[in-house]
Scaffold this active site. Structure first.
Site, PDB file in Angstrom:
ATOM      1  N   HIS A 149       0.848  -1.195   0.000  1.00  0.00           N
ATOM      2  CA  HIS A 149       0.000   0.000   0.000  1.00  0.00           C
ATOM      3  C   HIS A 149       0.881   1.242   0.000  1.00  0.00           C
ATOM      4  CE1 HIS A 149       0.811  -0.456   4.318  1.00  0.00           C
ATOM      5  NE2 HIS A 149       0.307   0.744   4.558  1.00  0.00           N
ATOM      6  N   HIS A 171       1.505   3.929   1.878  1.00  0.00           N
ATOM      7  CA  HIS A 171       2.080   4.694   2.991  1.00  0.00           C
ATOM      8  C   HIS A 171       3.609   4.734   2.918  1.00  0.00           C
ATOM      9  CE1 HIS A 171      -1.811   4.196   5.551  1.00  0.00           C
ATOM     10  NE2 HIS A 171      -1.868   5.233   4.734  1.00  0.00           N
ATOM     11  N   ASP A 208       6.016   4.607   4.964  1.00  0.00           N
ATOM     12  CA  ASP A 208       6.861   3.653   5.678  1.00  0.00           C
ATOM     13  C   ASP A 208       6.886   2.277   4.992  1.00  0.00           C
ATOM     14  OD1 ASP A 208       4.135   3.395   6.576  1.00  0.00           O
ATOM     15  OD2 ASP A 208       4.825   2.189   8.265  1.00  0.00           O
ATOM     16  N   HIS A 209       6.189   2.162   3.861  1.00  0.00           N
ATOM     17  CA  HIS A 209       6.202   0.909   3.094  1.00  0.00           C
ATOM     18  C   HIS A 209       6.810   1.085   1.704  1.00  0.00           C
ATOM     19  CE1 HIS A 209       3.638  -1.296   6.056  1.00  0.00           C
ATOM     20  NE2 HIS A 209       3.441  -0.037   6.406  1.00  0.00           N
ATOM     21  N   HIS A 258      -7.429  -0.595   5.419  1.00  0.00           N
ATOM     22  CA  HIS A 258      -6.421   0.351   5.942  1.00  0.00           C
ATOM     23  C   HIS A 258      -6.211   1.456   4.898  1.00  0.00           C
ATOM     24  CE1 HIS A 258      -2.724   1.547   8.064  1.00  0.00           C
ATOM     25  NE2 HIS A 258      -2.036   1.404   6.946  1.00  0.00           N
ATOM     26  N   ASP A 261      -0.099  -3.705   6.281  1.00  0.00           N
ATOM     27  CA  ASP A 261      -0.810  -3.226   7.463  1.00  0.00           C
ATOM     28  C   ASP A 261      -2.272  -3.676   7.488  1.00  0.00           C
ATOM     29  OD1 ASP A 261       1.567  -1.984   8.034  1.00  0.00           O
ATOM     30  OD2 ASP A 261       0.855   0.059   7.699  1.00  0.00           O
ATOM     31  N   HIS A 270       4.606  -4.514  10.643  1.00  0.00           N
ATOM     32  CA  HIS A 270       5.061  -3.865  11.879  1.00  0.00           C
ATOM     33  C   HIS A 270       5.186  -4.858  13.025  1.00  0.00           C
ATOM     34  CE1 HIS A 270       4.583   0.418  10.669  1.00  0.00           C
ATOM     35  NE2 HIS A 270       3.671  -0.093   9.841  1.00  0.00           N
TER      36      HIS A 270
HETATM   37 FE    FE Z   1       2.770   0.935   8.127  1.00  0.00          FE
HETATM   38 ZN    ZN Z   2       0.096   1.750   6.507  1.00  0.00          ZN
END
Ligand code: FE
Ligand code: ZN
Length: 257
Positions: free
Chosen positions: A55, A57, A59-60, A114, A131, A169
């Protein structure tokens, strides 16, 4: 897939990117930062053959430009429904990704909730779910509805019980604390929590878990369980009208836990 190994690469505060490899080639799942991804490849002299993104975001996906700068032409798979720079192989539900160098085929599953295009990749007894699902928890509902969440989690719960769950995570201990609050009596969960506490005390990942284990310990995969329904009723003042309502209430409760 006895010839394949999956390495966790921890980065930032609690993220994992996953390196699926056979000792020579590697696919990277959700490389949120380039430096740890490149260091992990270099350490074992692995040649990257693909990047898989669950996805949009940061942090990915944050490591994609750095990986492409170092490895131009590296195929990047990601959700067709999300606009992610660097994705040259947009995929959607029902697609299949053949990673020939690894002898691995991954099915693409839509698990939007999400985010609106969130995907999971499943094959070789492994699930990479970003996530969408965490051990003992699930991702926040940023873009989807409780109906989306129910659909996504039902779908993941239907996978073979032995499927290993690689999520984005290390939230397991915090999730287990919430699980304990919403379902005080769960012996399997308590045994799992003890094991996870030992792992974390040694600085080791709690992941992967399995679908079978998640179905036993994860409150979001069993919102109809009597103990959970009772806790949600006590917390919100009214009994949830359905499993979906219970799931929605659980997710909202966890947001402020
Ligand atoms: Fe994340
Ligand atoms: Zn995320």
């Amino acid at each position: 897939m006895s010839t394949l190994d999956v390495l966790p690469v921890p980065f930032a505060r609690d993220n994992y990117l996953w390196l699926i490899h056979d000792g020579r080639h590697a696919a990277l799942v959700d490389p949120g930062e380039a430096a740890p991804a490149l260091a992990a490849l270099e350490k074992d002299a692995l040649t990257p053959v693909a990047v898989l993104l669950t996805h949009h975001h940061g942090d990915h996906i944050g490591g994609v430009p750095g990986l492409l700068a170092r490895h131009p032409g590296l195929p990047v798979y990601g959700p067709r429904a999300e606009d992610i720079a660097g994705v040259d192989h947009p995929v959607s539900d029902g697609d299949s990704i053949a990673l020939a160098a690894l002898g691995l085929e991954l099915a693409v599953l839509n698990v939007a909730a999400h985010t609106c295009g969130h995907l999971a990749y499943c094959g070789g007894g492994m699930l990479f779910c970003g996530d969408a699902l965490f051990s003992a928890g699930c991702g926040r509902l940023f873009e989807g509805t409780p109906t989306d969440l129910e659909r996504a989690l039902t779908r993941l719960a239907a996978l073979d019980g032995s499927t290993k769950v690689y999520c984005g995570h290390e939230y397991t201990l915090a999730n287990l604390a919430f699980a304990r609050a919403v379902e005080p009596e769960n012996a399997a969960r308590d045994r799992y929590a003890a094991r996870c506490e030992t792992l974390r005390a040694q600085g080791l990942p709690t992941l992967p878990s399995t679908i079978e284990l998640e179905k036993a310990v994860n409150p979001f995969l069993r919102p109809g369980a009597a103990g959970i329904v009772a806790s949600v009723a006590a917390h919100s003042g009214t009994p949830p009208a359905s499993a979906r309502a219970c799931l929605a209430a659980l997710r909202a409760w966890k947001d402020t836990f």
